[in-house]
Scaffold this motif. Structure first.
Motif, PDB file in Angstrom:
ATOM      1  N   ILE A 259       0.851  -1.192   0.000  1.00  0.00           N
ATOM      2  CA  ILE A 259       0.000   0.000   0.000  1.00  0.00           C
ATOM      3  C   ILE A 259       0.884   1.239   0.000  1.00  0.00           C
ATOM      4  O   ILE A 259       1.854   1.316   0.764  1.00  0.00           O
ATOM      5  N   ASP A 260       0.563   2.193  -0.865  1.00  0.00           N
ATOM      6  CA  ASP A 260       1.249   3.482  -0.888  1.00  0.00           C
ATOM      7  C   ASP A 260       0.337   4.502  -0.186  1.00  0.00           C
ATOM      8  O   ASP A 260      -0.735   4.834  -0.704  1.00  0.00           O
ATOM      9  N   GLU A 261       0.753   4.927   1.008  1.00  0.00           N
ATOM     10  CA  GLU A 261      -0.006   5.974   1.717  1.00  0.00           C
ATOM     11  C   GLU A 261       0.468   7.290   1.122  1.00  0.00           C
ATOM     12  O   GLU A 261       1.530   7.794   1.483  1.00  0.00           O
ATOM     13  N   SER A 262      -0.343   7.839   0.195  1.00  0.00           N
ATOM     14  CA  SER A 262       0.223   8.771  -0.787  1.00  0.00           C
ATOM     15  C   SER A 262      -0.375  10.164  -0.777  1.00  0.00           C
ATOM     16  O   SER A 262      -1.596  10.342  -0.736  1.00  0.00           O
ATOM     17  N   GLU A 263       0.509  11.148  -0.906  1.00  0.00           N
ATOM     18  CA  GLU A 263       0.132  12.551  -1.002  1.00  0.00           C
ATOM     19  C   GLU A 263      -0.457  12.897  -2.368  1.00  0.00           C
ATOM     20  O   GLU A 263      -0.951  14.010  -2.546  1.00  0.00           O
ATOM     21  N   VAL A 264      -0.426  11.940  -3.324  1.00  0.00           N
ATOM     22  CA  VAL A 264      -1.082  12.186  -4.610  1.00  0.00           C
ATOM     23  C   VAL A 264      -2.597  12.245  -4.419  1.00  0.00           C
ATOM     24  O   VAL A 264      -3.301  12.971  -5.109  1.00  0.00           O
ATOM     25  N   LEU A 265      -3.085  11.466  -3.444  1.00  0.00           N
ATOM     26  CA  LEU A 265      -4.508  11.513  -3.111  1.00  0.00           C
ATOM     27  C   LEU A 265      -4.726  12.618  -2.074  1.00  0.00           C
ATOM     28  O   LEU A 265      -3.800  13.077  -1.416  1.00  0.00           O
ATOM     29  N   THR A 266      -5.986  13.026  -1.920  1.00  0.00           N
ATOM     30  CA  THR A 266      -6.298  14.097  -0.978  1.00  0.00           C
ATOM     31  C   THR A 266      -6.192  13.564   0.450  1.00  0.00           C
ATOM     32  O   THR A 266      -6.873  12.592   0.794  1.00  0.00           O
ATOM     33  N   PRO A 267      -5.314  14.153   1.289  1.00  0.00           N
ATOM     34  CA  PRO A 267      -5.141  13.605   2.640  1.00  0.00           C
ATOM     35  C   PRO A 267      -6.456  13.582   3.418  1.00  0.00           C
ATOM     36  O   PRO A 267      -7.255  14.520   3.347  1.00  0.00           O
ATOM     37  N   ALA A 268      -6.655  12.483   4.177  1.00  0.00           N
ATOM     38  CA  ALA A 268      -7.899  12.337   4.938  1.00  0.00           C
ATOM     39  C   ALA A 268      -7.736  12.861   6.359  1.00  0.00           C
ATOM     40  O   ALA A 268      -8.702  13.276   6.989  1.00  0.00           O
ATOM     41  N   ASP A 269      -6.508  12.797   6.870  1.00  0.00           N
ATOM     42  CA  ASP A 269      -6.264  13.229   8.242  1.00  0.00           C
ATOM     43  C   ASP A 269      -5.143  14.268   8.214  1.00  0.00           C
ATOM     44  O   ASP A 269      -4.013  13.952   7.846  1.00  0.00           O
ATOM     45  N   PRO A 270      -5.459  15.517   8.570  1.00  0.00           N
ATOM     46  CA  PRO A 270      -4.444  16.566   8.478  1.00  0.00           C
ATOM     47  C   PRO A 270      -3.329  16.419   9.519  1.00  0.00           C
ATOM     48  O   PRO A 270      -2.288  17.068   9.404  1.00  0.00           O
ATOM     49  N   LYS A 271      -3.534  15.561  10.511  1.00  0.00           N
ATOM     50  CA  LYS A 271      -2.561  15.451  11.603  1.00  0.00           C
ATOM     51  C   LYS A 271      -1.748  14.156  11.594  1.00  0.00           C
ATOM     52  O   LYS A 271      -0.612  14.138  12.032  1.00  0.00           O
ATOM     53  N   ALA A 272      -2.375  13.044  11.181  1.00  0.00           N
ATOM     54  CA  ALA A 272      -1.732  11.750  11.440  1.00  0.00           C
ATOM     55  C   ALA A 272      -1.720  10.817  10.240  1.00  0.00           C
ATOM     56  O   ALA A 272      -2.699  10.714   9.502  1.00  0.00           O
ATOM     57  N   HIS A 273      -0.596  10.128  10.095  1.00  0.00           N
ATOM     58  CA  HIS A 273      -0.513   9.010   9.157  1.00  0.00           C
ATOM     59  C   HIS A 273      -1.101   7.750   9.807  1.00  0.00           C
ATOM     60  O   HIS A 273      -1.418   7.738  11.003  1.00  0.00           O
ATOM     61  N   ILE A 274      -1.192   6.701   9.006  1.00  0.00           N
ATOM     62  CA  ILE A 274      -1.653   5.394   9.506  1.00  0.00           C
ATOM     63  C   ILE A 274      -0.536   4.755  10.340  1.00  0.00           C
ATOM     64  O   ILE A 274       0.647   4.908  10.014  1.00  0.00           O
ATOM     65  N   TRP A 275      -0.905   4.057  11.431  1.00  0.00           N
ATOM     66  CA  TRP A 275       0.063   3.246  12.187  1.00  0.00           C
ATOM     67  C   TRP A 275       0.204   1.921  11.441  1.00  0.00           C
ATOM     68  O   TRP A 275      -0.646   1.044  11.518  1.00  0.00           O
ATOM     69  N   LYS A 276       1.318   1.821  10.694  1.00  0.00           N
ATOM     70  CA  LYS A 276       1.409   0.769   9.685  1.00  0.00           C
ATOM     71  C   LYS A 276       1.850  -0.589  10.243  1.00  0.00           C
ATOM     72  O   LYS A 276       1.769  -1.601   9.554  1.00  0.00           O
ATOM     73  N   TRP A 277       2.276  -0.593  11.532  1.00  0.00           N
ATOM     74  CA  TRP A 277       2.630  -1.875  12.171  1.00  0.00           C
ATOM     75  C   TRP A 277       1.396  -2.754  12.365  1.00  0.00           C
ATOM     76  O   TRP A 277       1.506  -3.938  12.656  1.00  0.00           O
ATOM     77  N   ASP A 278       0.198  -2.161  12.231  1.00  0.00           N
ATOM     78  CA  ASP A 278      -1.038  -2.940  12.410  1.00  0.00           C
ATOM     79  C   ASP A 278      -1.339  -3.863  11.232  1.00  0.00           C
ATOM     80  O   ASP A 278      -2.259  -4.661  11.298  1.00  0.00           O
ATOM     81  N   TYR A 279      -0.575  -3.721  10.132  1.00  0.00           N
ATOM     82  CA  TYR A 279      -0.897  -4.436   8.897  1.00  0.00           C
ATOM     83  C   TYR A 279       0.135  -5.515   8.599  1.00  0.00           C
ATOM     84  O   TYR A 279       1.326  -5.351   8.881  1.00  0.00           O
ATOM     85  N   THR A 280      -0.351  -6.612   7.988  1.00  0.00           N
ATOM     86  CA  THR A 280       0.550  -7.700   7.589  1.00  0.00           C
ATOM     87  C   THR A 280       1.242  -7.376   6.274  1.00  0.00           C
ATOM     88  O   THR A 280       2.354  -7.838   6.022  1.00  0.00           O
TER      89      THR A 280
END
Lengths: 197, 316
Positions: B119-140
């Protein structure tokens, strides 16, 4: 003596490091170098690294090295194929969902391969495997979108299996693994390979 | 061996069974290592994905619109439709990636259920949360994130990113921002190394604080001289020579967004960028790659300041 790591695409640097680290335990001295194109003629042994076998195959058929590697292996050059490298060495490839791939291959090892055989990246895993045949009892196998060997031809020995599937093979000085010995931090398999020189 | 520094062995994304483990840092970061020296191409259909694979792409990134089309369309850009992702997964044997909005963990869960490879957590798309990225350790499955500086890259690694790419300025066809970003990262790595070599641990701690990154990751970078994960170039790469330039700056591989399928010669251009990325050390090969494309067919692009600076969207 020169050991080459095929530098088309993939984790070339990680394999260079692993081979260099295995020189001392194997009691060998060699230059370990990146090679591509016509330079594959000038090495005494070759490692084909992990990566994407379709990308590596297209690049190596484009620069002619696919044919050169095949003829060097036929004249006895030791080769280690890691994951995508094993796929390239094989004679026939199918993908677990897309079927026949028709991708360019070296085709020097009489085995058939199923790609992405354990599933997509979510199913990639680490598991303990054993390669008693080559004196390695316990090894951490790192399997990333890994293939397995669905058919072994004459003289090809399965040297590791997992759940009944062959995941490492050997024929003379040709060695192939579905897993990534260069990622495990254990250099015993690379040392065994250098011992074939 | 690759770096698993900062690994969280009790992370929810790590799945242990009796005889194996999935979602470990080794397996997630390892997958990114397999893409090295290769080109990840943005595609919007199964047909484009097949062209990319045939040309030697190491992975495809599925979007509804190319970044350049996102610019033209305006409005809110979101994750790709479930249908097109399924079509692309069926069409190719190489890894399939997709983008989610920054901080939009529900989109990421949808992509996880679609069983994409990264998964690319990407600035090309419109950000959904102005403060926080996803905590990516939760994903396999692994994540890739953009960065414009060492501090930003290490914040993403702290959150569990398994791969970093420059942000550049997507959809412009202008490589200048990507060059700026990778040089900024390289300069800071050199600075951290020099502090470590001088035995100035307090200096290293101050540097970590001022760049807003955890000290243990800054120390690891100072020790190894590189990021603990693979670092690709992205955002504005349009030609084979652009790719070679980014590789020579120390990038591990290339993302091409609009550059291929917004050009007039996508199949030839895709092959040419793959060749230049693999053979960047060989100037004659890069020249051959440039000869495979027609500069009049390169994406028109945006030379000056774009209306929307995607690199500045969302938390940094």
């Amino acid at each position: 003596m020169r050991v080459g790591v095929l530098d088309a695409q993939g984790d070339v640097y990680e394999n260079l490091r692993a081979v260099r680290s295995a020189l001392k335990p194997a009691g060998k001295k060699a230059d370990v170098v990146r090679v591509s194109g016509a330079a594959v003629k000038d090495v005494d042994a070759l490692v084909i690294p992990g990566g994407e076998s379709t990308a590596m195959g297209r690049l190596c058929s484009g620069d002619g090295s696919l044919d050169l590697i095949r003829s060097r292996i036929e004249s006895g050059m030791p080769v280690l194929g890691v994951c995508a490298g094993l796929v390239l060495l094989s004679k026939g490839v199918t993908d677990s969902t897309a079927g026949s791939t028709g991708q360019p291959l070296v085709g020097a090892l009489d085995v058939d391969i199923v790609r992405n055989a354990f599933g997509r990246q979510s199913q990639s895993f680490e598991a303990a495997i054993s390669m008693e045949e080559i004196g390695i009892k316990r090894y951490n196998g790192v399997f990333i979108r890994a293939p397995y060997v669905s058919r072994t031809g004459d003289g090809v020995k399965g040297i590791a299996s997992l759940g009944g599937r062959v995941v490492a093979v050997k024929k003379g000085a040709i060695l192939g693994t579905a897993f990534h010995p260069e990622l495990s931090g254990d250099h015993s398999l690379h040392a065994h390979f250098l011992g074939l020189l | 061996m690759i770096s698993t520094h900062g690994n969280r062995p009790d992370a929810p994304g790590l799945v242990r069974t009796a005889d194996s483990v999935r979602g470990s840092a080794l397996v997630k970061r390892g997958m990114a290592h397999m893409l090295k020296g290769g080109v990840v191409m943005d595609v919007t259909s199964a047909e484009q994905a097949r062209i990319a694979e045939e040309a030697g792409a190491v992975a495809v990134m599925v979007l509804d619109k190319l970044p350049s089309e996102v610019r033209r369309a305006g409005g809110v850009a979101r994750t790709a439709g479930v249908g097109v992702i399924e079509e692309v997964k069926k069409a190719v044997t190489i890894p399939v990636m997709a983008k989610c909005r920054i901080g939009h963990w529900a989109e990421a869960r949808v992509l996880e259920q679609s069983d994409v490879d990264m998964i690319d957590e990407s600035e090309v798309l419109t950000p959904a949360d102005p403060k926080a990225h996803i905590w990516k350790w939760d994903y396999t499955i692994p994540f890739v994130c953009g960065a414009r500086s060492l501090g930003e890259a290490l914040r993403r690694v702290e959150e569990g990113a398994s791969m970093i790419r420059t942000k550049g300025e997507p959809g412009t066809g202008n490589v200048a921002e990507a060059i700026t970003h990778v040089k900024a990262v390289n300069d800071m790595i050199r600075h951290a190394r020099s502090l470590r070599d001088a035995g100035d641990m307090q200096g290293l701690a101050l540097a970590a604080r001022s760049m807003g990154a955890p000290l243990h990751l800054v120390e690891e970078v100072a020790r190894s001289g590189r990021l603990p994960v693979v670092n690709f170039a992205a955002g504005g790469i349009a030609t084979p020579a652009d790719a070679a330039q980014m590789m020579s700056l120390g990038c591990d591989g290339i993302f091409v967004g609009s550059g291929i399928f917004d050009s007039s010669d996508p199949a030839a251009r895709a092959r040419a960028v793959v060749l230049a990325t693999s053979s960047w050390r060989d100037h004659a090969a890069v020249r051959r790659a440039q000869g495979m494309v027609d500069e009049r067919g390169s994406m028109g692009g945006i030379g000056g300041e774009p209306d929307l600076r995607m690199q500045e969207q969302g938390p940094q």
